[in-house]
Scaffold this motif. Structure first.
Motif, PDB file in Angstrom:
ATOM      1  N   MET A   1      -9.151  24.269 116.937  1.00 30.26           N
ATOM      2  CA  MET A   1      -7.919  25.011 116.842  1.00 30.26           C
ATOM      3  C   MET A   1      -7.068  24.768 118.084  1.00 30.26           C
ATOM      4  O   MET A   1      -5.844  24.651 117.968  1.00 30.26           O
ATOM      5  CB  MET A   1      -8.274  26.491 116.681  1.00 30.26           C
ATOM      6  CG  MET A   1      -7.125  27.331 116.325  1.00 30.26           C
ATOM      7  SD  MET A   1      -6.636  26.874 114.681  1.00 30.26           S
ATOM      8  CE  MET A   1      -5.577  28.133 114.297  1.00 30.26           C
ATOM      9  N   LYS A   2      -7.705  24.679 119.231  1.00 28.95           N
ATOM     10  CA  LYS A   2      -6.972  24.407 120.463  1.00 28.95           C
ATOM     11  C   LYS A   2      -6.351  23.024 120.407  1.00 28.95           C
ATOM     12  O   LYS A   2      -5.229  22.827 120.888  1.00 28.95           O
ATOM     13  CB  LYS A   2      -7.896  24.506 121.668  1.00 28.95           C
ATOM     14  CG  LYS A   2      -8.276  25.906 122.038  1.00 28.95           C
ATOM     15  CD  LYS A   2      -9.106  25.893 123.284  1.00 28.95           C
ATOM     16  CE  LYS A   2      -9.568  27.264 123.669  1.00 28.95           C
ATOM     17  NZ  LYS A   2     -10.378  27.265 124.866  1.00 28.95           N
ATOM     18  N   ASN A   3      -7.061  22.080 119.831  1.00 29.55           N
ATOM     19  CA  ASN A   3      -6.551  20.711 119.768  1.00 29.55           C
ATOM     20  C   ASN A   3      -5.318  20.633 118.859  1.00 29.55           C
ATOM     21  O   ASN A   3      -4.374  19.903 119.161  1.00 29.55           O
ATOM     22  CB  ASN A   3      -7.631  19.760 119.238  1.00 29.55           C
ATOM     23  CG  ASN A   3      -8.728  19.573 120.276  1.00 29.55           C
ATOM     24  OD1 ASN A   3      -8.505  19.805 121.447  1.00 29.55           O
ATOM     25  ND2 ASN A   3      -9.908  19.163 119.835  1.00 29.55           N
ATOM     26  N   ILE A   4      -5.326  21.355 117.765  1.00 27.60           N
ATOM     27  CA  ILE A   4      -4.200  21.329 116.850  1.00 27.60           C
ATOM     28  C   ILE A   4      -2.974  21.975 117.514  1.00 27.60           C
ATOM     29  O   ILE A   4      -1.858  21.468 117.418  1.00 27.60           O
ATOM     30  CB  ILE A   4      -4.551  22.046 115.519  1.00 27.60           C
ATOM     31  CG1 ILE A   4      -5.613  21.258 114.788  1.00 27.60           C
ATOM     32  CG2 ILE A   4      -3.313  22.217 114.651  1.00 27.60           C
ATOM     33  CD1 ILE A   4      -6.121  21.937 113.549  1.00 27.60           C
ATOM     34  N   ALA A   5      -3.173  23.080 118.205  1.00 28.30           N
ATOM     35  CA  ALA A   5      -2.077  23.747 118.908  1.00 28.30           C
ATOM     36  C   ALA A   5      -1.514  22.840 119.990  1.00 28.30           C
ATOM     37  O   ALA A   5      -0.294  22.749 120.179  1.00 28.30           O
ATOM     38  CB  ALA A   5      -2.559  25.061 119.500  1.00 28.30           C
ATOM     39  N   LEU A   6      -2.374  22.143 120.722  1.00 35.03           N
ATOM     40  CA  LEU A   6      -1.949  21.216 121.764  1.00 35.03           C
ATOM     41  C   LEU A   6      -1.182  20.053 121.157  1.00 35.03           C
ATOM     42  O   LEU A   6      -0.143  19.632 121.687  1.00 35.03           O
ATOM     43  CB  LEU A   6      -3.169  20.724 122.553  1.00 35.03           C
ATOM     44  CG  LEU A   6      -2.889  19.794 123.726  1.00 35.03           C
ATOM     45  CD1 LEU A   6      -2.041  20.491 124.768  1.00 35.03           C
ATOM     46  CD2 LEU A   6      -4.186  19.312 124.332  1.00 35.03           C
ATOM     47  N   LEU A   7      -1.674  19.529 120.027  1.00 35.24           N
ATOM     48  CA  LEU A   7      -1.026  18.412 119.353  1.00 35.24           C
ATOM     49  C   LEU A   7       0.350  18.818 118.817  1.00 35.24           C
ATOM     50  O   LEU A   7       1.332  18.076 118.973  1.00 35.24           O
ATOM     51  CB  LEU A   7      -1.917  17.913 118.197  1.00 35.24           C
ATOM     52  CG  LEU A   7      -1.401  16.694 117.442  1.00 35.24           C
ATOM     53  CD1 LEU A   7      -1.320  15.499 118.361  1.00 35.24           C
ATOM     54  CD2 LEU A   7      -2.307  16.400 116.263  1.00 35.24           C
ATOM     55  N   LEU A   8       0.471  19.990 118.222  1.00 38.68           N
ATOM     56  CA  LEU A   8       1.750  20.472 117.705  1.00 38.68           C
ATOM     57  C   LEU A   8       2.761  20.721 118.836  1.00 38.68           C
ATOM     58  O   LEU A   8       3.939  20.381 118.728  1.00 38.68           O
ATOM     59  CB  LEU A   8       1.563  21.741 116.887  1.00 38.68           C
ATOM     60  CG  LEU A   8       0.990  21.555 115.478  1.00 38.68           C
ATOM     61  CD1 LEU A   8       0.744  22.901 114.836  1.00 38.68           C
ATOM     62  CD2 LEU A   8       1.910  20.720 114.634  1.00 38.68           C
TER      63      LEU A   8
END
Length: 160
Positions: A1-8
């Motif tokens: 979830m952290k990776n998706i937020a960082l990517l967005l």
């Protein structure tokens, strides 16, 4: 979830940075103010300077602050009837005399060729204040009435 937020968040930042193209907004405009504002860090000062140079007398609002004078008595009984202190004080710009500066005279030749060697026009013109004689001419003033009738007996203007 952290990776998706960082990517967005990374994508949003990059898209917002790409949206600034860096094109000149004044490229197709002939307006000088647009050019000055976008290319000059001192644009505001230049525009103010231009406004001052184009200022006319009609644009200036004159504010006169009148100082109130307290006399501690009413001067009206001592003034003539129909007294107007401002009578004849009109301001007319056409009556202002402008003095022109004298232009330097160009002779077209060097006058030093016609003067003696070592010539000094100011030689012997030293100012000595002790040589100045001041003569005071006392002028008698006629007031149209006898002043002594209105002064106390024994009045001496030069007494200490």
């Amino acid at each position: 979830m952290k990776n998706i937020a960082l990517l967005l968040s990374t994508m949003l930042v990059s898209l917002s940075l790409f949206s600034f193209s860096g094109k000149d907004k004044c490229l197709n405009s002939d307006d000088i103010n647009c050019y000055i504002e976008s290319h000059n860090p001192f644009a505001e000062g230049l525009l103010m300077d231009e406004e001052v140079r184009n200022l006319s007398l009609e644009d200036i609002d004159l504010i006169e602050e009148e100082e109130e004078i307290v006399l501690n008595f009413d001067p009206t009984p001592y003034l003539p009837l129909d007294f107007n202190a401002y009578r004849g004080m009109g301001f007319d710009l056409t009556k202002i005399v402008v003095m022109e500066m004298e232009e330097e005279i160009v002779l077209g030749f060097d006058p030093a060729q016609y003067l003696p060697i070592g010539f000094n026009a100011y030689q012997g013109m030293e100012l000595n204040l002790n040589n100045i004689i001041i003569e005071e001419i006392e002028e008698e003033i006629d007031l149209g009435f006898e002043v002594m009738n209105y002064l106390p007996k024994g009045f001496d203007a030069y007494a200490k």
